[in-house]
Design an enzyme around this catalytic site. Structure first.
Site, PDB file in Angstrom:
ATOM      1  N   GLY A 348       0.911  -1.630   0.023  1.00  0.00           N
ATOM      2  CA  GLY A 348      -0.334  -0.086  -0.066  1.00  0.00           C
ATOM      3  C   GLY A 348       0.765   1.061  -0.068  1.00  0.00           C
ATOM      4  O   GLY A 348       0.716   2.508  -0.631  1.00  0.00           O
ATOM      5  N   GLY A 371      -2.048  -6.304   0.959  1.00  0.00           N
ATOM      6  CA  GLY A 371      -1.880  -7.975   2.088  1.00  0.00           C
ATOM      7  C   GLY A 371      -1.607  -8.770   1.174  1.00  0.00           C
ATOM      8  O   GLY A 371      -0.817 -10.581   0.785  1.00  0.00           O
TER       9      GLY A 371
HETATM   10  P1  ADP Z   1       3.777  -1.529   2.408  1.00  0.00           P
HETATM   11  O1  ADP Z   1       2.363  -0.594   2.768  1.00  0.00           O
HETATM   12  O2  ADP Z   1       4.079  -0.990   0.340  1.00  0.00           O
HETATM   13  O3  ADP Z   1       3.971  -2.411   2.161  1.00  0.00           O
HETATM   14  P2  ADP Z   1       5.368  -0.689   4.829  1.00  0.00           P
HETATM   15  O4  ADP Z   1       3.810  -1.093   5.771  1.00  0.00           O
HETATM   16  O5  ADP Z   1       5.460  -2.210   5.273  1.00  0.00           O
HETATM   17  O6  ADP Z   1       5.184  -0.843   3.075  1.00  0.00           O
HETATM   18  O7  ADP Z   1       6.549   0.399   5.106  1.00  0.00           O
HETATM   19  C1  ADP Z   1       6.184   1.087   4.853  1.00  0.00           C
HETATM   20  C2  ADP Z   1       5.948   2.069   5.953  1.00  0.00           C
HETATM   21  O8  ADP Z   1       7.479   1.509   6.699  1.00  0.00           O
HETATM   22  C3  ADP Z   1       5.969   3.703   5.848  1.00  0.00           C
HETATM   23  O9  ADP Z   1       4.472   3.620   7.602  1.00  0.00           O
HETATM   24  C4  ADP Z   1       6.943   3.964   6.686  1.00  0.00           C
HETATM   25  O10 ADP Z   1       7.056   5.288   7.272  1.00  0.00           O
HETATM   26  C5  ADP Z   1       8.021   2.647   7.231  1.00  0.00           C
HETATM   27  N1  ADP Z   1       8.736   2.968   7.531  1.00  0.00           N
HETATM   28  C6  ADP Z   1      10.434   3.099   6.063  1.00  0.00           C
HETATM   29  N2  ADP Z   1      11.601   3.322   6.962  1.00  0.00           N
HETATM   30  C7  ADP Z   1      10.978   3.770   7.873  1.00  0.00           C
HETATM   31  C8  ADP Z   1      12.555   3.895   9.181  1.00  0.00           C
HETATM   32  N3  ADP Z   1      13.403   4.188   8.741  1.00  0.00           N
HETATM   33  N4  ADP Z   1      12.007   4.498  10.159  1.00  0.00           N
HETATM   34  C9  ADP Z   1      10.506   3.433  11.055  1.00  0.00           C
HETATM   35  N5  ADP Z   1       9.584   3.641  10.146  1.00  0.00           N
HETATM   36  C10 ADP Z   1      10.752   3.146   8.706  1.00  0.00           C
HETATM   37 MG    MG Z   2       2.063  -0.363   5.101  1.00  0.00          MG
END
Ligand code: ADP
Ligand code: MG
Length: 391
Positions: A348, A371
């Site tokens: 997402g 998901g």
């Molecule tokens: P996706 O939704 O694409 O699967 P995720 O939800 O796993 O991705 O990851 C995105 C989240 O990770 C974001 O909310 C971002 O703020 C957080 N994030 C990325 N790098 C860091 C970091 N270094 N420290 C804290 N949060 C992080």
């Molecule tokens: Mg996410």
């Protein structure tokens, strides 16, 4: 290629076709704020209209938890869908019951009816057999085009597939073709990029991908736990202490396949306006925290990406919600946009970053399912897909 039957494989002419779509869209002040998901379902709906089906659409919206929530009615979605289709879309008062059955009876070939939010009924998420029976009784053929909820075994995504001839819609087919093909039969070099906040969310993905990829690039918060496992000091960074042994194990197992950050952007607090600086991974100050990958890391990752033929990406490289810490994510988007590789983006937040950068068209495929795409990357079978008829 997906081995599931699709709408092309069944006769829909004059039939009542019950279609599960993912119209779980953001609303703002009673209007659809982003119609990406509605547009994604148009090819299937248009195909069914052209082939004279009587179309019954169903979706959930938000989390009403089994009761009617006025703000979560699908009426704004019906309105937007009608605009996009250029024809009327009838809105049902509910998703099951006599009034709905009567509305279904009135449908003529090519007509479209949208059922009310499925999750107003507890039977939806419970996959309750009686609710499944009532839903299924509305249709003669079932089409699942809701890739984004295919990892849930709910009444409308899994239950009804057992009571009706069940096939995939075009969006479902497209998602499965891209994601499954990349995983089962990738063109090499195959490179995966993983990021996001928590390593525990993605352990299954790391595990499954390690056996398939030529390189696994790790950024985002999840890299911190690996960096700490390597003996680096990561200051106030987000770290999952309980995942440290697993991170050590994966580092041993992966050898040189795992590529970790060599420099990072650190901040003096978790805030959009925080002070920031670029440091090597050996020199993270004790009171600071890692919020993005650094430029040398982007370079290191790009070396792998330049030669890749297939790239799968899930999880942002930093706190991309804060512009100051979005550069790493942005640089990866730009590298992929210029790459000749097959580029598949899931998740997402990651998809949102690509949308925000206006680079969706530059990717081979940006998945609509967060998901669901993650579970495919973990090597899991999605219940909503398993229940569809095989070719
Ligand atoms: P996706 O939704 O694409 O699967 P995720 O939800 O796993 O991705 O990851 C995105 C989240 O990770 C974001 O909310 C971002 O703020 C957080 N994030 C990325 N790098 C860091 C970091 N270094 N420290 C804290 N949060 C992080
Ligand atoms: Mg996410």
């Amino acid at each position: 290629m997906s081995d599931k039957k699709t709408v092309r494989d069944v006769n829909v002419k004059g039939k009542r076709v019950l279609v599960r779509v993912d119209f779980n869209v953001p609303l703002d002040d009673g209007q659809v704020a982003d119609d990406t998901r509605i547009r994604a379902a148009l090819p299937t709906i248009q195909y069914l209209i052209e082939h004279g089906a009587r179309i019954i659409l169903m979706s959930h919206l938000g989390r009403p938890k089994g009761r009617v929530v006025e703000d979560l009615r699908l009426t704004p979605v019906a309105k937007r869908l009608a605009e996009l289709l250029g024809r009327p879309v009838a809105m049902a008062v509910d998703c099951v019951g006599e009034e709905v059955e009567a509305a279904v009876e009135r449908l003529r070939p090519g007509d479209v009816l949208l059922l009310e939010n499925l999750r107003f009924h507890p039977g939806e998420e419970a996959n309750d057999p009686e609710f499944v029976r009532r839903l299924a009784s509305l249709g003669e053929v079932y089409v699942n085009d809701a890739f984004g909820t295919a990892h849930r075994a709910h009444a409308s995504t899994e239950g009804v597939a057992h009571l009706l001839p069940a096939v995939a819609g075009f969006l479902m087919e497209k998602e499965l073709n891209f994601l499954s093909k990349a995983l089962e039969n990738p063109e090499h070099p195959f490179v995966a990029i993983l990021g996001g906040a928590k390593i525990s969310d993605k352990i299954g993905v790391v595990d499954n991908l390690l056996g398939k990829v030529d390189a696994l690039l790790i950024g985002g918060g999840m890299a911190n736990t690996f960096l700490k496992a390597q003996g680096h000091q990561v200051g106030q960074s987000l770290v999952e202490e309980e995942s440290l042994p697993l991170a050590r194990e994966l580092l041993n197992k992966a050898g040189r396949k795992l590529v970790l950050p060599v420099d990072v952007v650190v901040a003096d607090r978790f805030d959009a306006e925080a002070q920031s600086k670029i440091v090597g991974v050996e020199e993270v100050p004790a009171q600071w925290r890692i919020l993005d990958i650094g430029p040398a890391t982007v370079e290191r990752f790009a070396q792998e990406l330049y030669v890749a033929k297939t790239v799968v990406w899930n999880g942002t490289m930093g706190v991309a919600e804060f512009p100051r810490f979005a550069a790493g994510t942005r640089a990866i988007i730009e590298t992929l946009a210029e790459s000749g590789a097959i580029t598949i983006v899931g998740g997402g937040d990651t998809a949102a970053a690509v949308h925000q950068a206006g680079m969706v068209e530059k990717m081979t495929h940006v998945s609509t399912g967060g998901g669901a795409s993650l579970e495919l990357l973990e090597g899991k079978v999605l219940p909503g897909v398993a229940a569809l008829a095989d070719k």
